[in-house]
Structure formats: C-alpha cells, structure tokens
Design a protein around this motif. Structure first.
Motif, PDB file in Angstrom:
ATOM      1  N   GLU A 112      -8.219  65.641  38.174  1.00  0.00           N
ATOM      2  CA  GLU A 112      -7.643  66.441  37.100  1.00  0.00           C
ATOM      3  C   GLU A 112      -7.345  65.636  35.836  1.00  0.00           C
ATOM      4  O   GLU A 112      -6.553  66.046  34.991  1.00  0.00           O
ATOM      5  N   ALA A 113      -7.997  64.487  35.669  1.00  0.00           N
ATOM      6  CA  ALA A 113      -7.822  63.668  34.464  1.00  0.00           C
ATOM      7  C   ALA A 113      -8.705  64.206  33.341  1.00  0.00           C
ATOM      8  O   ALA A 113      -9.725  64.856  33.581  1.00  0.00           O
ATOM      9  N   ASN A 114      -8.322  63.928  32.113  1.00  0.00           N
ATOM     10  CA  ASN A 114      -9.102  64.322  30.945  1.00  0.00           C
ATOM     11  C   ASN A 114      -9.875  63.105  30.447  1.00  0.00           C
ATOM     12  O   ASN A 114      -9.278  62.169  29.920  1.00  0.00           O
ATOM     13  N   LEU A 115     -11.198  63.149  30.620  1.00  0.00           N
ATOM     14  CA  LEU A 115     -12.057  62.062  30.147  1.00  0.00           C
ATOM     15  C   LEU A 115     -13.026  62.573  29.081  1.00  0.00           C
ATOM     16  O   LEU A 115     -14.071  61.965  28.842  1.00  0.00           O
ATOM     17  N   GLN A 116     -12.677  63.664  28.416  1.00  0.00           N
ATOM     18  CA  GLN A 116     -13.564  64.244  27.398  1.00  0.00           C
ATOM     19  C   GLN A 116     -13.999  63.188  26.390  1.00  0.00           C
ATOM     20  O   GLN A 116     -13.165  62.506  25.790  1.00  0.00           O
ATOM     21  N   GLY A 117     -15.320  63.066  26.236  1.00  0.00           N
ATOM     22  CA  GLY A 117     -15.866  62.164  25.231  1.00  0.00           C
ATOM     23  C   GLY A 117     -15.663  60.686  25.500  1.00  0.00           C
ATOM     24  O   GLY A 117     -15.946  59.855  24.641  1.00  0.00           O
ATOM     25  N   ALA A 118     -15.187  60.320  26.684  1.00  0.00           N
ATOM     26  CA  ALA A 118     -14.997  58.897  27.010  1.00  0.00           C
ATOM     27  C   ALA A 118     -16.356  58.225  27.204  1.00  0.00           C
ATOM     28  O   ALA A 118     -17.334  58.852  27.592  1.00  0.00           O
ATOM     29  N   ASN A 119     -16.410  56.934  26.932  1.00  0.00           N
ATOM     30  CA  ASN A 119     -17.644  56.168  27.107  1.00  0.00           C
ATOM     31  C   ASN A 119     -17.489  55.243  28.314  1.00  0.00           C
ATOM     32  O   ASN A 119     -16.724  54.284  28.263  1.00  0.00           O
ATOM     33  N   LEU A 120     -18.216  55.557  29.384  1.00  0.00           N
ATOM     34  CA  LEU A 120     -18.188  54.751  30.611  1.00  0.00           C
ATOM     35  C   LEU A 120     -19.547  54.087  30.844  1.00  0.00           C
ATOM     36  O   LEU A 120     -19.970  53.882  31.973  1.00  0.00           O
ATOM     37  N   THR A 121     -20.223  53.720  29.777  1.00  0.00           N
ATOM     38  CA  THR A 121     -21.522  53.067  29.901  1.00  0.00           C
ATOM     39  C   THR A 121     -21.375  51.799  30.740  1.00  0.00           C
ATOM     40  O   THR A 121     -20.522  50.961  30.471  1.00  0.00           O
ATOM     41  N   GLY A 122     -22.215  51.695  31.775  1.00  0.00           N
ATOM     42  CA  GLY A 122     -22.222  50.502  32.620  1.00  0.00           C
ATOM     43  C   GLY A 122     -20.989  50.323  33.486  1.00  0.00           C
ATOM     44  O   GLY A 122     -20.798  49.271  34.079  1.00  0.00           O
ATOM     45  N   ALA A 123     -20.151  51.333  33.582  1.00  0.00           N
ATOM     46  CA  ALA A 123     -18.916  51.223  34.383  1.00  0.00           C
ATOM     47  C   ALA A 123     -19.226  51.293  35.874  1.00  0.00           C
ATOM     48  O   ALA A 123     -20.193  51.921  36.301  1.00  0.00           O
ATOM     49  N   LEU A 124     -18.393  50.648  36.663  1.00  0.00           N
ATOM     50  CA  LEU A 124     -18.469  50.730  38.118  1.00  0.00           C
ATOM     51  C   LEU A 124     -17.409  51.734  38.554  1.00  0.00           C
ATOM     52  O   LEU A 124     -16.210  51.459  38.489  1.00  0.00           O
ATOM     53  N   VAL A 125     -17.864  52.924  38.948  1.00  0.00           N
ATOM     54  CA  VAL A 125     -16.972  54.018  39.336  1.00  0.00           C
ATOM     55  C   VAL A 125     -17.211  54.246  40.835  1.00  0.00           C
ATOM     56  O   VAL A 125     -17.835  55.201  41.242  1.00  0.00           O
ATOM     57  N   ASP A 126     -16.750  53.323  41.643  1.00  0.00           N
ATOM     58  CA  ASP A 126     -17.042  53.275  43.068  1.00  0.00           C
ATOM     59  C   ASP A 126     -15.891  53.849  43.888  1.00  0.00           C
ATOM     60  O   ASP A 126     -14.750  53.404  43.738  1.00  0.00           O
ATOM     61  N   ARG A 127     -16.197  54.853  44.711  1.00  0.00           N
ATOM     62  CA  ARG A 127     -15.202  55.493  45.582  1.00  0.00           C
ATOM     63  C   ARG A 127     -14.015  56.043  44.788  1.00  0.00           C
ATOM     64  O   ARG A 127     -12.858  55.860  45.154  1.00  0.00           O
ATOM     65  N   VAL A 128     -14.325  56.727  43.706  1.00  0.00           N
ATOM     66  CA  VAL A 128     -13.300  57.283  42.826  1.00  0.00           C
ATOM     67  C   VAL A 128     -13.195  58.793  43.041  1.00  0.00           C
ATOM     68  O   VAL A 128     -14.195  59.485  43.213  1.00  0.00           O
ATOM     69  N   ASN A 129     -11.989  59.308  43.013  1.00  0.00           N
ATOM     70  CA  ASN A 129     -11.738  60.737  43.118  1.00  0.00           C
ATOM     71  C   ASN A 129     -11.682  61.305  41.699  1.00  0.00           C
ATOM     72  O   ASN A 129     -10.716  61.071  40.977  1.00  0.00           O
ATOM     73  N   LEU A 130     -12.745  62.025  41.309  1.00  0.00           N
ATOM     74  CA  LEU A 130     -12.809  62.685  40.007  1.00  0.00           C
ATOM     75  C   LEU A 130     -12.786  64.204  40.169  1.00  0.00           C
ATOM     76  O   LEU A 130     -13.226  64.934  39.299  1.00  0.00           O
TER      77      LEU A 130
END
Length: 166
Positions: A83-101
C-alpha cells in the motif's frame, strides 16, 4: 522435456548473473549513502527524495510515500512496501528481492533493468509502469499482463510491451 529443462536452467543462470551484477553495481554506488536496514518507515513521507544506491533491507515501509523518489540502484531486499505510493519513482537497476508490494501504487514507475525476484505485486497499480529488461517471476509477469495498460510518461514505454505481454 530435456530442452525445456536446459532452457529453464539457462534462464535461471542468466537471472542469477544479472542479479549479481545489479547487486554489485548497487553495492559500489552505496558506499557513501545512508542505509535504512531493519528500519520502521511506516507511513512516512519520503517523496521526491534522492535514494540512489540506498539500502532498505528488511525495512517496513508499509503505506509510505515514495512518489517521485530516485531509487536507482537501491537495494530493497525483504522489504514491506504494501500500500505504498511509488508513483513516478525511478527504480532503474534496483534490487527488489522478496519485497511485498501488494496494493502499492506503481503508476508511472520506472523499473528498467530492476530485479524483482520473489516479489509480490498482487493488486498493485501498474498503469504506465516501465518494466523494460526487468527480471521478475514468470507467474507475476503473467498476472501483471492481465491489468497492464498505459505508457510511461518519462521513457515512453508501453507497460504491456515492457512486460512482454502477448
């Protein structure tokens, strides 16, 4: 059956290789950054903030506001961003491992070359999100294709196309 097994193994090896190179680059970039490992950031306004290379390992960011944040090369392993707001965020090359989105707003987010392994995206809003060259579990990609629409306003990528939807 043998060809499918070999193809699956090759895909797994490629995924691991890309994950490691992404992680190594992010680790190098974070040498002079703050880390938020095991931090409680629930409901915080972190919008439009520069978090390049920052680590958020095992951080609770439920219902936090990251809209417009620069999270390039960030490490978000085992994080909670439901339930987070990530509108327009830039996660280029990010490691989003085992994350609850789950239930997060990923409208117009840039996830180019990000690694989203074992990440849960149920009910996430993905209109205009750019997943170009991102690595994500096949089952999640298929589920995302069911509701993929829009064009990213920054990269011009079509969400469906960036996910490889048919």
């Amino acid at each position: 059956m043998g060809r499918r097994l070999i193809a699956g193994l090759m895909t797994l090896l490629l995924s691991i290789s890309l994950s490691l190179s992404s992680w190594a680059g992010a680790a190098w970039a974070q040498a002079n950054t703050v880390n938020y490992n095991s931090t409680d950031l629930r409901g915080r306004d972190l919008s439009n903030t520069d978090f390049v290379g920052t680590t958020f390992v095992n951080a609770n960011m439920r219902q936090s506001d990251f809209h417009g944040a620069n999270l390039q090369g960030a490490i978000l392993t085992k994080g909670i961003l439901s339930e987070a707001n990530l509108q327009g965020a830039n996660l280029t090359g990010a490691l989003v491992d085992r994350v609850n989105l789950m239930g997060a707003d990923l409208t117009d987010v840039i996830l180019v070359e990000a690694t989203l392994s074992s990440t849960r995206l149920q009910n996430a809003k993905i209109t205009g999100a750019d997943f170009t060259d991102a690595i994500l579990d096949r089952s999640e990609a298929i589920a995302l294709c069911q509701r993929a629409e829009g064009t990213n306003p920054v990269t011009g990528a079509l969400t469906r196309e960036s996910l490889g939807c048919r």
